[in-house]
Design a protein around this motif. Structure first.
Motif, PDB file in Angstrom:
ATOM      1  N   VAL A 218      40.045  54.547  60.311  1.00 35.24           N
ATOM      2  CA  VAL A 218      38.977  53.552  60.493  1.00 35.24           C
ATOM      3  C   VAL A 218      39.484  52.366  61.307  1.00 35.24           C
ATOM      4  O   VAL A 218      38.778  51.822  62.170  1.00 35.24           O
ATOM      5  N   ALA A 219      40.745  51.976  61.068  1.00 34.11           N
ATOM      6  CA  ALA A 219      41.316  50.852  61.827  1.00 34.11           C
ATOM      7  C   ALA A 219      41.392  51.189  63.316  1.00 34.11           C
ATOM      8  O   ALA A 219      41.131  50.329  64.167  1.00 34.11           O
ATOM      9  N   GLU A 220      41.735  52.407  63.654  1.00 37.21           N
ATOM     10  CA  GLU A 220      41.778  52.811  65.058  1.00 37.21           C
ATOM     11  C   GLU A 220      40.394  52.723  65.686  1.00 37.21           C
ATOM     12  O   GLU A 220      40.225  52.261  66.826  1.00 37.21           O
ATOM     13  N   ILE A 221      39.387  53.167  64.949  1.00 38.97           N
ATOM     14  CA  ILE A 221      38.019  53.096  65.481  1.00 38.97           C
ATOM     15  C   ILE A 221      37.602  51.633  65.659  1.00 38.97           C
ATOM     16  O   ILE A 221      37.002  51.245  66.675  1.00 38.97           O
TER      17      ILE A 221
ATOM     18  N   LEU B 204      43.053  41.128  61.497  1.00 35.99           N
ATOM     19  CA  LEU B 204      43.322  41.179  62.924  1.00 35.99           C
ATOM     20  C   LEU B 204      44.355  40.120  63.305  1.00 35.99           C
ATOM     21  O   LEU B 204      44.293  38.982  62.851  1.00 35.99           O
ATOM     22  N   GLY B 205      45.317  40.510  64.118  1.00 34.20           N
ATOM     23  CA  GLY B 205      46.340  39.582  64.576  1.00 34.20           C
ATOM     24  C   GLY B 205      46.695  39.857  66.027  1.00 34.20           C
ATOM     25  O   GLY B 205      46.355  40.892  66.608  1.00 34.20           O
ATOM     26  N   LEU B 206      47.394  38.854  66.636  1.00 35.21           N
ATOM     27  CA  LEU B 206      47.794  38.967  68.031  1.00 35.21           C
ATOM     28  C   LEU B 206      49.289  38.710  68.118  1.00 35.21           C
ATOM     29  O   LEU B 206      49.819  37.773  67.527  1.00 35.21           O
ATOM     30  N   VAL B 207      49.982  39.577  68.869  1.00 38.06           N
ATOM     31  CA  VAL B 207      51.408  39.387  69.145  1.00 38.06           C
ATOM     32  C   VAL B 207      51.590  39.404  70.650  1.00 38.06           C
ATOM     33  O   VAL B 207      50.751  39.924  71.401  1.00 38.06           O
ATOM     34  N   ASP B 208      52.718  38.804  71.085  1.00 34.79           N
ATOM     35  CA  ASP B 208      52.970  38.775  72.516  1.00 34.79           C
ATOM     36  C   ASP B 208      53.666  40.053  72.965  1.00 34.79           C
ATOM     37  O   ASP B 208      53.778  41.026  72.205  1.00 34.79           O
ATOM     38  N   ALA B 209      54.143  40.059  74.181  1.00 33.36           N
ATOM     39  CA  ALA B 209      54.752  41.268  74.745  1.00 33.36           C
ATOM     40  C   ALA B 209      56.000  41.678  74.000  1.00 33.36           C
ATOM     41  O   ALA B 209      56.414  42.855  74.052  1.00 33.36           O
ATOM     42  N   LYS B 210      56.656  40.747  73.285  1.00 31.65           N
ATOM     43  CA  LYS B 210      57.857  41.056  72.533  1.00 31.65           C
ATOM     44  C   LYS B 210      57.571  41.244  71.053  1.00 31.65           C
ATOM     45  O   LYS B 210      58.481  41.207  70.223  1.00 31.65           O
ATOM     46  N   ASP B 211      56.308  41.462  70.699  1.00 29.53           N
ATOM     47  CA  ASP B 211      55.856  41.666  69.318  1.00 29.53           C
ATOM     48  C   ASP B 211      56.105  40.443  68.453  1.00 29.53           C
ATOM     49  O   ASP B 211      56.208  40.541  67.230  1.00 29.53           O
ATOM     50  N   ALA B 212      56.165  39.249  69.053  1.00 33.87           N
ATOM     51  CA  ALA B 212      56.268  38.009  68.282  1.00 33.87           C
ATOM     52  C   ALA B 212      54.868  37.526  67.938  1.00 33.87           C
ATOM     53  O   ALA B 212      53.950  37.550  68.775  1.00 33.87           O
ATOM     54  N   TRP B 213      54.683  37.049  66.711  1.00 33.97           N
ATOM     55  CA  TRP B 213      53.350  36.678  66.233  1.00 33.97           C
ATOM     56  C   TRP B 213      52.823  35.503  67.042  1.00 33.97           C
ATOM     57  O   TRP B 213      53.528  34.535  67.340  1.00 33.97           O
ATOM     58  N   VAL B 214      51.517  35.558  67.393  1.00 35.26           N
ATOM     59  CA  VAL B 214      50.845  34.492  68.140  1.00 35.26           C
ATOM     60  C   VAL B 214      49.771  33.845  67.283  1.00 35.26           C
ATOM     61  O   VAL B 214      49.760  32.639  67.053  1.00 35.26           O
ATOM     62  N   ALA B 215      48.838  34.658  66.773  1.00 39.00           N
ATOM     63  CA  ALA B 215      47.709  34.098  66.026  1.00 39.00           C
ATOM     64  C   ALA B 215      47.129  35.177  65.143  1.00 39.00           C
ATOM     65  O   ALA B 215      47.403  36.373  65.298  1.00 39.00           O
TER      66      ALA B 215
ATOM     67  N   ALA C  87      46.930  49.456  63.669  1.00 35.95           N
ATOM     68  CA  ALA C  87      46.336  50.025  64.863  1.00 35.95           C
ATOM     69  C   ALA C  87      46.548  49.052  66.016  1.00 35.95           C
ATOM     70  O   ALA C  87      46.429  47.837  65.844  1.00 35.95           O
ATOM     71  N   ARG C  88      46.838  49.521  67.202  1.00 39.16           N
ATOM     72  CA  ARG C  88      47.264  48.665  68.315  1.00 39.16           C
ATOM     73  C   ARG C  88      46.307  48.822  69.486  1.00 39.16           C
ATOM     74  O   ARG C  88      45.849  49.918  69.796  1.00 39.16           O
ATOM     75  N   LEU C  89      46.026  47.679  70.134  1.00 34.38           N
ATOM     76  CA  LEU C  89      45.246  47.657  71.366  1.00 34.38           C
ATOM     77  C   LEU C  89      46.012  46.812  72.378  1.00 34.38           C
ATOM     78  O   LEU C  89      46.013  45.586  72.308  1.00 34.38           O
ATOM     79  N   PRO C  90      46.722  47.447  73.319  1.00 37.56           N
ATOM     80  CA  PRO C  90      47.535  46.680  74.280  1.00 37.56           C
ATOM     81  C   PRO C  90      46.662  45.832  75.206  1.00 37.56           C
ATOM     82  O   PRO C  90      45.548  46.211  75.572  1.00 37.56           O
ATOM     83  N   LEU C  91      47.169  44.644  75.582  1.00 35.60           N
ATOM     84  CA  LEU C  91      46.532  43.744  76.533  1.00 35.60           C
ATOM     85  C   LEU C  91      47.398  43.706  77.792  1.00 35.60           C
ATOM     86  O   LEU C  91      48.598  43.383  77.716  1.00 35.60           O
TER      87      LEU C  91
ATOM     88  N   ALA D 233      45.330  45.671  60.764  1.00 40.90           N
ATOM     89  CA  ALA D 233      45.855  46.334  59.568  1.00 40.90           C
ATOM     90  C   ALA D 233      44.777  47.214  58.961  1.00 40.90           C
ATOM     91  O   ALA D 233      43.605  46.833  58.908  1.00 40.90           O
ATOM     92  N   PRO D 234      45.132  48.413  58.495  1.00 46.58           N
ATOM     93  CA  PRO D 234      44.132  49.298  57.866  1.00 46.58           C
ATOM     94  C   PRO D 234      43.745  48.787  56.487  1.00 46.58           C
ATOM     95  O   PRO D 234      44.492  48.039  55.839  1.00 46.58           O
ATOM     96  N   LEU D 235      42.580  49.228  56.039  1.00 43.69           N
ATOM     97  CA  LEU D 235      42.141  48.911  54.679  1.00 43.69           C
ATOM     98  C   LEU D 235      43.064  49.596  53.679  1.00 43.69           C
ATOM     99  O   LEU D 235      43.514  50.719  53.881  1.00 43.69           O
ATOM    100  N   GLN D 236      43.351  48.925  52.583  1.00 42.51           N
ATOM    101  CA  GLN D 236      44.195  49.473  51.543  1.00 42.51           C
ATOM    102  C   GLN D 236      43.322  50.102  50.467  1.00 42.51           C
ATOM    103  O   GLN D 236      42.538  49.429  49.806  1.00 42.51           O
ATOM    104  N   GLY D 237      43.455  51.450  50.319  1.00 41.35           N
ATOM    105  CA  GLY D 237      42.696  52.132  49.282  1.00 41.35           C
ATOM    106  C   GLY D 237      41.249  52.334  49.681  1.00 41.35           C
ATOM    107  O   GLY D 237      40.806  52.032  50.786  1.00 41.35           O
ATOM    108  N   LEU D 238      40.499  52.902  48.741  1.00 39.11           N
ATOM    109  CA  LEU D 238      39.079  53.168  48.945  1.00 39.11           C
ATOM    110  C   LEU D 238      38.312  52.067  48.239  1.00 39.11           C
ATOM    111  O   LEU D 238      38.058  52.120  47.033  1.00 39.11           O
ATOM    112  N   GLU D 239      37.960  51.064  48.997  1.00 43.73           N
ATOM    113  CA  GLU D 239      37.367  49.876  48.390  1.00 43.73           C
ATOM    114  C   GLU D 239      35.870  49.988  48.227  1.00 43.73           C
ATOM    115  O   GLU D 239      35.284  49.407  47.327  1.00 43.73           O
TER     116      GLU D 239
END
Length: 509
Positions: free
Chosen positions: A41-44, A145-156, A166-170, A183-189
């Motif tokens: 679901v996270a990929e979708i 949802l989060g954003l990291v830079d090209a070196k996988d350092a956290w941005v926001a 799940a990753r979506l390159p910019l 991040a995927p959902l944890q468990g069947l909520e």
């Protein structure tokens, strides 16, 4: 309770195995659905956020870096909202709140000309959360949802582990500028999640049950087909045990069971042949014993009736019949003697000397029959050296005499006997090879394998005037094999029979 046959044991074992495989398959399938649903679901979800990716790339192009988003949480919120405040985006355009013009001749009510659909740009995406921001629902995509830079350092945004997200390159051109992480959902909520997993699990279970039924049906059919042949073998063995040696089993295919069936048929045929030979042998022995016994009975009854007087001639005739009977019994015992039967211990001897002695004893009879005796190869080998072997000289001499008697009994007058002799040498072993070739008449090819059977005579007659008792070659085979050698029969180039004798040697002198 039905008997637990081998067929039922194997079928039950297969059924238990298949059932266990079904349960394992269903359990792992449900576990896989539960663990894989969230990442799927996270990929979708992240693939549908390409609009946010475009806004972030635009922001990076304008600012040249991610510092604004890194230092100002409100900026990350504004980017998610498409660059507008949430409520401002949700208010209707100003032209929708204007009253309609009162001039009937004016243009019809509607948006200003500069905002007509044919001229305006596509509006930004709708606000992700109508309540005023993306963080209202704890299960909201924006909470994960989060954003990291090209070196996988956290941005926001959320701090998500890249290994599970799940990753979506910019990218700007070919250059990676950052990555959206979800991040995927944890468990069947939710009830929808649980219903989806339940439907898929039900489908997997019913598919497995159908496969189990098909597999059990095929197993039953295959086991029945295989064990039908085993049952046929069992019934055939029972018939053989009951004395019905004509029992045979049907053979189909080329697999191991077919090979077993052919082996069983060969065994039954061999046993049938042995039984037929035994009966014929007993009949032949009875016939051979009847002749001297009948002659002795006739002599004794003539003496009892006074037809003849007991004189020297009568005693000689009775003695000849007794000796004939004794010789027949001795021949029978000699032909049936096995290698491990008690016999005198073997001693060193010279087989060529024994053969030459046997030829010397019968040379006059060869001359009387007009049969030419050619033993030049034997004399040449004996003159060169004397092969040595261990054995029973008396029995081997008797075997040579039987071979010579066979030629004297069945070779036509004016014929020929040629004896060949040579030594074959292999690494660590030497063998003496003797060949007895006589002239016509020959032996039919179909009768060659039976020449060494007891009481078999190739002329098909039991008339002793044409030969001996039919035990000579059987005695030869028993004697030669007892000495570790072999004896074979084949057609001779002289038109008669070739007997080949092979004896193991100890050395030469």
């Amino acid at each position: 309770m039905p008997r637990l046959t081998l067929f039922r044991k194997i079928f039950l074992a297969l059924a238990v195995l298949l059932l266990a495989l079904l349960l394992i398959f269903a359990g792992f399938s449900r576990l896989g659905l539960q663990r894989g649903l969230g990442p799927y679901v996270a990929e979708i979800e992240i693939r549908r956020m390409d609009w946010l990716a475009e806004l972030l790339k635009k922001h990076h192009t304008e600012k040249g870096n991610w510092d604004t988003l890194r230092n100002d949480p409100r900026a990350w919120h504004d980017v998610q909202m498409g660059g507008f405040g949430p409520m401002r985006d949700m208010r209707p355009p100003s032209w929708q709140g204007r009253p309609p013009p009162r001039d009937a001749g004016g243009p019809p009510p509607g948006p200003p000309p500069d905002l007509l659909p044919s001229r305006r740009m596509p509006p930004p995406p709708p606000p992700p959360d109508a309540s005023g921001g993306p963080g209202g629902n704890p299960d909201s995509v924006y909470q994960r949802l989060g954003l990291v830079d090209a070196k996988d350092a956290w941005v926001a945004g959320a701090k998500v582990a890249p290994s599970i997200a799940a990753r979506l390159p910019l990218r700007e051109g070919d250059r990676l500028i950052g990555t959206l992480l979800l991040a995927p959902l944890q468990g069947l909520e939710s009830d929808a999640d649980r219903a989806f997993v339940a439907r898929q699990s039900s489908f997997v279970i019913w598919t497995g049950v159908a496969g189990l039924v098909i597999a059990l049906l095929l197993s039953w059919l295959l086991a029945r087909r295989w064990f039908a042949r085993i049952d046929a073998l069992t019934q055939g063995a029972q018939r053989v045990a009951q004395g019905r040696l004509d029992a045979r089993v049907p053979v189909h295919g080329q697999d191991e069971l077919a090979l077993l069936g052919r082996t069983f048929n060969d065994m039954a045929e061999r046993l049938d042949h042995i039984e037929a030979s035994r009966r014929a042998w007993l009949a032949d022995v009875a016939h051979e014993l009847r002749t001297p016994l009948a002659a002795m009975r006739a002599e004794i009854e003539a003496l009892q009736d006074g037809i003849r007087r007991f004189d020297d001639k009568t005693a000689l005739r009775l003695h000849r019949q007794v000796m004939r009977l004794g010789q027949l019994v001795d021949d029978l015992r000699s032909s049936m003697r096995e290698q491990d039967e008690a016999s005198p211990p073997f001693a060193p001897m010279f087989p060529l000397a024994l053969l030459k002695e046997a030829l010397a004893l019968t040379r006059e009879r060869f001359a009387q029959r007009g049969i030419l005796l050619d033993a030049s190869a034997l004399d040449a080998l004996a003159a060169d050296h004397q092969p040595l072997m261990h054995g029973d000289a008396r029995r081997l001499h008797q075997a040579f005499m039987n071979l010579i008697e066979n030629t004297l009994s069945y070779t036509d007058t004016g014929g020929r006997l040629q004896i060949g002799a040579h030594v074959d040498s292999d690494p660590g072993a030497q063998r003496l090879v003797l060949q007895f070739d006589d002239s016509a008449p020959g032996v039919a090819p179909g009768e060659l394998p039976r020449l060494f059977e007891r009481l078999f005579r190739a002329e098909g007659s039991r008339n002793r005037a044409l030969g001996g008792s039919g035990l000579g070659l059987a005695i030869c085979r028993a004697t030669i094999e007892a000495h570790g050698g072999s004896i074979d029969a084949a057609p001779s180039a002289l038109g008669g029979l070739r007997i080949t004798v092979t004896l193991p040697l100890e050395g030469t002198s």
